[in-house]
Write an enzyme that holds these catalytic residues in place. Sequence first.
Site, short mmCIF file in Angstrom:
data_model
loop_
_atom_site.label_atom_id
_atom_site.label_comp_id
_atom_site.label_asym_id
_atom_site.label_seq_id
_atom_site.Cartn_x
_atom_site.Cartn_y
_atom_site.Cartn_z
N ASP A 41 0.83 -1.21 0.00
CA ASP A 41 0.00 0.00 0.00
C ASP A 41 0.87 1.26 0.00
O ASP A 41 1.90 1.31 0.70
CB ASP A 41 -0.90 -0.03 1.24
N GLU A 52 1.83 -0.39 -4.99
CA GLU A 52 0.87 0.66 -5.32
C GLU A 52 1.64 1.97 -5.22
O GLU A 52 1.90 2.46 -4.12
CB GLU A 52 -0.31 0.66 -4.35
#
Length: 551
Positions: free
Chosen positions: A214, A274
């Site tokens: 993330d 990401e």
Amino acid sequence: MVTSPQTTPTARTAQSDWWRQAVVYQIYPRSFADANGDGVGDLPGIISRVPYLVALGIDAVWLSPFYPSALADGGYDVDDYRNVDPRLGTLDDFDQLIEALHAEGIKLIVDIVPNHTSDRHEWFLEALEAAKGEPARERYIFRDGPDGSDQPPSDWESVFGGSAWAKTDDGQWYLHMFAAEQPDLNWQHPEVRADFLETLKFWSDRGVDGFRVDVAHALVKDLSEPFPSKATLPRQSESNGKHPLWDQDGVHEIYRDWRNLLNTYDPPKSAVAEAFVPAARRARYASADGLGQAFNFDLLQADFEYEKFRKVIEENLALAEENGSSSTWVFSNHDVVRHATRYGLPKNPKGGWQDGKDWLLSNGTEPTVDVALGLRRARAATLLMLALPGSAYLYQGEELGLQEVGELPAANLQDPAYFRSKGAEKGRDGCRVPIPWTVDGLSFGFGPGGSHLLQPKWFGAYSVQAQEGDPDSTLSLYRKALAVRRGLRTGNSLTWVDGTDWVLHFTRDGGWQSITNFGAAPVELPDAAVVLSSGPLEGDKLPSDTTAWLI
């Protein structure tokens, strides 16, 4: 119909580079299947639906956060990185999930959230109990106000709106680039780096096959003082390493350490970043001595137009070839308006990022969505994507053609973006509504006790039960496409077949073809056998907003 060769689970599992061409299915666990009837999805619920995943034909599951959390940000505020939220199950349940997936040759990727913890994490609680300047605060980013004032250290804003600084009881401030309940970690601290290596090892030892990282571009920050004002900061998408908070070059030292650990396993564990960075800087995250792969959101951001799709595909295939990775393709996930809805919206007058969030009004019902057009284009876009070299990421429910749920009442909303923007943004709850399994019932088969986000009445028509017996349904299209893809996909390259300016046509190794009509009028199909199409054909012509595979 071309049938794919049978592939045994053992053969599929043995490939160390499985991730390069994988179809990965994202599960948002709280909204997939609820086994205990508390209205929240759980790990036993996912286990019960493994046969569905097998029938769909995916290669891997990406499991969004399942850790203990106060749900200030949908589970991305983590209390404990090496445990399971008791509302979702236990570590034993997690082990059973891995066993059930691996028995069917399906890999498991788990979300890792390294930029910030929850404000309930033991480290942060310890930091709050410590006095200014004590070592316990050094794992986070604490600062005094300028010149001893009562103002935050800078005017930086969080991603969710409002100040990026929150004040503690003793007058200091801590940095949170997302919600206040998500304090940013100080990745210059050796204990932070060591602890995350332990977390990666913990899940890898349990059998996890890979990690989705993330906000991978946010870990290292340039906190040299005086802090620059937000007016002088470059746009994140154009920063090229010059923004103090995003995409600092020092982050790659962290991922080299991660890669060294992940490579100690046989086969090596995969990882995908990401990272919202310019395409040219994405390569470092996807390098062989880094995470190995990085999300490419360029198709997600593109309008449904020939020129934009072709440009994105060409650029990203070239980048993947340069760094030896493989590209990733995605249209929907837990953060954006579902693409079956996006493609049915009027063209966004603001231009730019076409995720729909800044275009759907806060009541969620305007502007009017052309549902039929959106679904037709979504089916065409997905079939095109599945023909491309690289890995494809699917989001739960898109195989049902689900629309965004725009009519959620304010009292039911959960996304911090809605609250911090004071309703100016609808938030992301509309794509996180529990998916429908049956045509009726209290929660359309999600679970026996209702659902934590309200499902609309029209959900039943989109349910698995409603579509399973229909050969023309979106679910049937996905199942057929994934089966055929496994038999046809070869190599990492494609060859363009140029023709008109609105037909995207290419061939893959082995001679199979994909052709998409972005124009308004039907076009002649090549003289080849049609394997699959996203919608009905008109004789030997390909209608508008339709993709066909040929061989």
